[in-house]
Design a protein around this motif. Structure first.
Motif, PDB file in Angstrom:
ATOM      1  N   ASP A 186       1.293  -1.170   0.222  1.00  0.00           N
ATOM      2  CA  ASP A 186      -0.240  -0.588   0.300  1.00  0.00           C
ATOM      3  C   ASP A 186       1.035   1.459   0.155  1.00  0.00           C
ATOM      4  OD1 ASP A 186      -1.749   1.755   0.516  1.00  0.00           O
ATOM      5  OD2 ASP A 186      -2.707   1.321   1.764  1.00  0.00           O
ATOM      6  N   LEU A 187       0.989   2.193  -1.109  1.00  0.00           N
ATOM      7  CA  LEU A 187       1.971   2.640  -1.063  1.00  0.00           C
ATOM      8  C   LEU A 187       1.447   4.589  -0.327  1.00  0.00           C
ATOM      9  CD1 LEU A 187       2.597   2.886  -5.184  1.00  0.00           C
ATOM     10  CD2 LEU A 187       4.035   2.489  -3.486  1.00  0.00           C
ATOM     11  N   ASP A 188       0.278   4.257   0.279  1.00  0.00           N
ATOM     12  CA  ASP A 188      -0.214   5.267   0.532  1.00  0.00           C
ATOM     13  C   ASP A 188       0.195   4.928   2.331  1.00  0.00           C
ATOM     14  OD1 ASP A 188      -1.845   6.439  -1.096  1.00  0.00           O
ATOM     15  OD2 ASP A 188      -3.120   5.021  -0.183  1.00  0.00           O
ATOM     16  N   LYS A 189       0.719   4.026   2.625  1.00  0.00           N
ATOM     17  CA  LYS A 189       1.644   3.833   4.151  1.00  0.00           C
ATOM     18  C   LYS A 189       3.132   3.477   3.243  1.00  0.00           C
ATOM     19  CE  LYS A 189      -1.905   0.851   5.709  1.00  0.00           C
ATOM     20  NZ  LYS A 189      -2.729  -0.177   6.125  1.00  0.00           N
ATOM     21  N   ILE A 190       3.750   4.335   2.786  1.00  0.00           N
ATOM     22  CA  ILE A 190       5.766   4.252   2.375  1.00  0.00           C
ATOM     23  C   ILE A 190       5.810   5.565   2.478  1.00  0.00           C
ATOM     24  CG2 ILE A 190       7.261   2.921   1.141  1.00  0.00           C
ATOM     25  CD1 ILE A 190       5.220   1.026   0.474  1.00  0.00           C
ATOM     26  N   GLU A 191       6.775   6.096   2.928  1.00  0.00           N
ATOM     27  CA  GLU A 191       7.745   7.282   3.011  1.00  0.00           C
ATOM     28  C   GLU A 191       8.603   7.339   1.641  1.00  0.00           C
ATOM     29  OE1 GLU A 191       8.348   9.832   6.235  1.00  0.00           O
ATOM     30  OE2 GLU A 191       6.785   9.265   7.434  1.00  0.00           O
ATOM     31  N   ILE A 192       8.278   8.118   1.051  1.00  0.00           N
ATOM     32  CA  ILE A 192       9.224   8.378   0.298  1.00  0.00           C
ATOM     33  C   ILE A 192      10.208   8.485  -0.039  1.00  0.00           C
ATOM     34  CG2 ILE A 192       9.952   7.473  -2.538  1.00  0.00           C
ATOM     35  CD1 ILE A 192       6.819   5.798  -2.845  1.00  0.00           C
ATOM     36  N   ASP A 193      11.788   8.587   0.526  1.00  0.00           N
ATOM     37  CA  ASP A 193      12.989   9.479   0.316  1.00  0.00           C
ATOM     38  C   ASP A 193      12.975  11.006  -1.055  1.00  0.00           C
ATOM     39  OD1 ASP A 193      15.306   8.710  -0.609  1.00  0.00           O
ATOM     40  OD2 ASP A 193      14.889   7.674   1.658  1.00  0.00           O
ATOM     41  N   ASP A 194      14.008  11.456  -0.729  1.00  0.00           N
ATOM     42  CA  ASP A 194      14.305  12.569  -2.480  1.00  0.00           C
ATOM     43  C   ASP A 194      14.748  11.334  -2.980  1.00  0.00           C
ATOM     44  OD1 ASP A 194      12.254  14.570  -1.493  1.00  0.00           O
ATOM     45  OD2 ASP A 194      13.485  15.855  -1.028  1.00  0.00           O
ATOM     46  N   ALA A 195      15.775  11.617  -1.922  1.00  0.00           N
ATOM     47  CA  ALA A 195      16.991  10.277  -2.982  1.00  0.00           C
ATOM     48  C   ALA A 195      16.550   9.110  -3.756  1.00  0.00           C
ATOM     49  CB  ALA A 195      18.426   9.518  -1.833  1.00  0.00           C
ATOM     50  N   THR A 196      15.357   8.529  -3.117  1.00  0.00           N
ATOM     51  CA  THR A 196      15.230   7.510  -3.779  1.00  0.00           C
ATOM     52  C   THR A 196      14.284   8.160  -4.788  1.00  0.00           C
ATOM     53  OG1 THR A 196      14.613   5.606  -1.793  1.00  0.00           O
ATOM     54  CG2 THR A 196      13.381   5.465  -3.876  1.00  0.00           C
ATOM     55  N   ILE A 197      13.490   9.082  -5.176  1.00  0.00           N
ATOM     56  CA  ILE A 197      13.088   9.323  -6.419  1.00  0.00           C
ATOM     57  C   ILE A 197      13.824   9.767  -7.332  1.00  0.00           C
ATOM     58  CG2 ILE A 197      10.970  11.408  -7.007  1.00  0.00           C
ATOM     59  CD1 ILE A 197      10.142  11.680  -4.073  1.00  0.00           C
ATOM     60  N   ALA A 198      15.203  10.687  -6.883  1.00  0.00           N
ATOM     61  CA  ALA A 198      15.872  10.982  -7.798  1.00  0.00           C
ATOM     62  C   ALA A 198      16.910   9.303  -8.593  1.00  0.00           C
ATOM     63  CB  ALA A 198      16.597  12.199  -7.279  1.00  0.00           C
ATOM     64  N   ALA A 199      16.240   8.930  -7.652  1.00  0.00           N
ATOM     65  CA  ALA A 199      17.328   7.474  -8.226  1.00  0.00           C
ATOM     66  C   ALA A 199      16.968   7.178  -9.634  1.00  0.00           C
ATOM     67  CB  ALA A 199      17.838   6.453  -7.348  1.00  0.00           C
ATOM     68  N   LEU A 200      15.231   7.492 -10.408  1.00  0.00           N
ATOM     69  CA  LEU A 200      14.844   6.962 -11.387  1.00  0.00           C
ATOM     70  C   LEU A 200      14.335   8.366 -12.179  1.00  0.00           C
ATOM     71  CD1 LEU A 200      14.383   4.125 -12.188  1.00  0.00           C
ATOM     72  CD2 LEU A 200      12.259   5.257 -11.554  1.00  0.00           C
ATOM     73  N   PRO A 201      15.155   8.048 -13.716  1.00  0.00           N
ATOM     74  CA  PRO A 201      15.344   9.723 -14.428  1.00  0.00           C
ATOM     75  C   PRO A 201      13.541   9.599 -14.203  1.00  0.00           C
ATOM     76  CG  PRO A 201      17.101   8.359 -15.232  1.00  0.00           C
ATOM     77  CD  PRO A 201      16.157   7.801 -13.676  1.00  0.00           C
ATOM     78  N   ALA A 202      12.409  10.859 -14.771  1.00  0.00           N
ATOM     79  CA  ALA A 202      11.369  11.248 -14.937  1.00  0.00           C
ATOM     80  C   ALA A 202      10.660  10.275 -16.070  1.00  0.00           C
ATOM     81  CB  ALA A 202      11.024  12.847 -15.038  1.00  0.00           C
ATOM     82  N   GLU A 203      11.796  10.059 -17.059  1.00  0.00           N
ATOM     83  CA  GLU A 203      11.813  10.007 -17.849  1.00  0.00           C
ATOM     84  C   GLU A 203      11.529   8.456 -18.277  1.00  0.00           C
ATOM     85  OE1 GLU A 203      13.552  13.516 -18.663  1.00  0.00           O
ATOM     86  OE2 GLU A 203      14.226  11.636 -17.806  1.00  0.00           O
ATOM     87  N   THR A 204      12.281   7.459 -17.645  1.00  0.00           N
ATOM     88  CA  THR A 204      12.623   5.956 -17.558  1.00  0.00           C
ATOM     89  C   THR A 204      11.318   5.627 -16.608  1.00  0.00           C
ATOM     90  OG1 THR A 204      15.020   6.421 -17.400  1.00  0.00           O
ATOM     91  CG2 THR A 204      14.219   4.573 -16.395  1.00  0.00           C
ATOM     92  N   ALA A 205      10.842   6.574 -15.335  1.00  0.00           N
ATOM     93  CA  ALA A 205       9.572   6.216 -14.816  1.00  0.00           C
ATOM     94  C   ALA A 205       8.238   6.495 -15.096  1.00  0.00           C
ATOM     95  CB  ALA A 205       9.817   7.270 -13.408  1.00  0.00           C
TER      96      ALA A 205
END
Length: 587
Positions: free
Chosen positions: A77-96
């Motif tokens: 359940d993604l609503d219960k998971i905190e996702i930090d900025d470093a994790t978001i930055a690890a995957l380029p927007a185009e690829t995601a």
């Protein structure tokens, strides 16, 4: 306590839902009975989960969780998971965005990335992330609406342009220093430095962006070219090369090495040509990248041929044939035996036309064998063989073996020599329909080409059923299409006078964002179809010239390439410049 996915893996959906406590056994039996009654009534078998949703036993999210368990994946359940900025930055927007995945945990050590998928069926996205981004990927499944919401939240409007990525890399001093150690032009190459640079996140991101952009723009080839003072990146769209923002020269070796790693080539070998292959799935469509590496004075030149099956219309009514031409070609390819040749230069769409013909003939009662170099598209129902001259697997050798495989239809990629031509003739005479290609300027000159190879004239007259010449012309962009009046000089290039086109409307593309300012978007084929009849066979036996064969074919109704091009111009599909470029005057 959550159930270990390994306990659910590969179990039937009803058993998984029962184990998860979503349904009872009685409900499963009730849904199975409904499924069986539908099939008994002649309906197509539907997924059990879909039936349970309709019967109100479970919700769609329950079925998603069960399907994840079947695949051995956790359902989160993604609503219960905190996702930090470093994790978001690890995957380029185009690829995601391209793969529809959300990163939920990133560990830089070992480049380990946990991603949430919309569906467990999206396992190819996991493989591509491993290949393209060099991640160790741990996939989990999350509700589709949650994944889409996170993609919009984290990445919408944040895609970087190629120019921005190249600019960031140009200012990266640490990367530049690493690459200077392994520069391609140095006397001794530091392979460790080159490999380290090829695994740099910025290099991976740049190459990934280039590949995704090329596939999105429907490019047929991507070129990476080293020169003395620069490293160029270009891609070919609709037969024309366009230049991308060039990266710094020192990045060339890292980009080339990254491509070689992806295609399982030897990064230490820089003196010999190499060929490889990369298989991807982008936007749900399978894409093959054929990689060719060629050593040059200033480093290795790499060309990637993009074979995007979703880009190709493998159907005869969608390859550009006019209605009367389509009817004629369908009559030709349904003959019981003989040879049908498609001719034209490299890149004129011959393979697509032949695949479209085979697709039409591909039924359960027909055995089709092909020998190709290379096999461009994997088609269900065809036995396709890859020619490999290094081990003696030539067109002639493949054809010889084909005759012992009891085929009905044979495709030989190209008639290159007398031996191949003779076996094709033999196959035709023994009751097989043979398709092949040649490289000639038009249909009539194919006869002279086969005679020059050494094939006897009487064998050609006994086996050739038709010769089809074709070219690809760019089509006018529909967004910026406009009418105009051509000059007298333009008309003269088509051997026309103003009186000949009085009352006709001509079109061109003004140039816009959609067509990158070219005025063209997409391509269509123009055809010249020469069916062999008794009159033409008599001329072949008399060793008639190409000009005589052409004139007699026209007298019997053959529409030449130039005439087909003129019809495409009059219909507003293409321009005078395109037809002049692709066809020759008949005067």
């Amino acid at each position: 306590m959550p159930i270990d996915p390994s306990e659910l893996k590969k179990r039937r959906i009803g058993r998984v839902l029962t184990k998860l406590g979503k349904v009872t056994r009685e409900q499963v039996h009730e849904a199975l009975a409904k499924q069986q009654s539908e099939v008994a009534g002649g309906a197509k078998k539907r997924p059990l989960g879909q039936i349970m949703i309709e019967m109100g036993m479970v919700k769609e999210r329950d079925v998603q969780e069960a399907l994840a368990g079947q695949a051995g994946m956790l359902f989160v359940d993604l609503d219960k998971i905190e996702i930090d900025d470093a994790t978001i930055a690890a995957l380029p927007a185009e690829t995601a965005m391209a793969y529809g995945v959300v990163p939920i945990q990133y560990k830089p050590e070992g480049r380990r990335l946990k991603v949430a998928l919309k569906s467990p069926d999206n396992f190819r996205a996991v493989d591509d992330l491993r290949l393209l981004m060099n991640f160790t990927v741990d996939p989990v499944v999350a509700p589709q609406e949650q994944v889409e919401a996170r993609l919009k939240q984290f990445y919408a409007g944040k895609q970087s342009s190629l120019a921005e990525v190249v600019g960031q890399m140009s200012s990266d001093q640490s990367l530049a220093q690493t690459l200077q150690r392994g520069a391609a032009g140095s006397a001794s190459i530091d392979l460790e430095a080159v490999l380290e640079a090829s695994e740099d996140n910025k290099v991976i991101t740049l190459l990934n962006m280039v590949l995704l952009q090329a596939i999105k723009d429907r490019a047929s080839d991507i070129h990476f070219e080293p020169f003395e003072d620069e490293f160029k990146m270009r891609y070919r769209i609709d037969g024309v090369l366009y230049e991308m923002v060039p990266p710094p020269k020192y990045l060339g070796s890292a980009i080339t090495s990254r491509i070689k790693v992806m295609s399982n080539l030897d990064i230490a070998e820089r003196r010999l040509p190499q060929d490889g292959r990369v298989e991807l799935v982008v936007g749900g469509n399978p894409v093959d990248l054929r990689v060719s590496v060629l050593p040059t004075m200033h480093g290795e030149s790499v060309v990637m041929r993009v074979l995007d099956r979703s880009n190709v219309e493998l159907s005869l009514d969608r390859v550009g044939l006019r209605p009367d031409d389509l009817e004629q070609v369908q009559g030709i390819i349904h003959r019981p035996n003989g040879i049908v040749i498609v001719t034209g230069p490299t890149g004129s769409g011959k393979t697509t036309t032949l695949y479209a013909a085979l697709q039409e003939l591909n039924t359960v009662d027909i055995k089709i064998l092909t020998a190709e170099d290379p096999v461009e598209y994997d088609i269900d129902g065809l036995c396709q063989c890859q020619v490999n001259t290094d081990v003696g697997m030539t067109f002639a050798r493949a054809l010889r073996s084909f005759l012992r495989q009891d085929p009905d239809i044979i495709l030989v990629g190209e008639i290159r020599d007398l031996e191949t031509a003779q076996i094709a003739v033999q196959a035709s005479l023994t009751g097989h329909l043979v398709f092949s290609t040649l490289h000639t300027n038009d249909a009539p000159s194919s006869i002279i080409r086969l005679l020059d190879l050494g094939v006897e004239a009487f064998l050609l007259t006994a086996t050739i059923e038709a010769i089809i010449a074709q070219r690809l012309t760019r089509t006018i962009c529909t967004k910026c299409k406009e009418s105009y009046t051509p000059t007298e000089e333009q008309l003269l290039e088509l051997d026309l006078r103003p009186d000949d086109v009085r009352g006709r409307t001509f079109y061109r593309g003004r140039g816009c964002d959609l067509c990158h300012g070219s005025g063209y978007k997409g391509r269509t084929a123009i055809y010249e179809i020469m069916p062999m009849d008794d009159g033409l066979r008599d001329l072949v036996m008399k060793q008639a010239s190409t000009a005589v064969l052409r004139e007699e074919s026209r007298r019997r109704g053959m529409r030449t390439l130039r005439e087909s091009g003129l019809l495409a111009i009059y219909e507003g599909l293409t321009t005078i410049d395109e037809v002049v470029r692709e066809t020759i005057s008949e005067e």
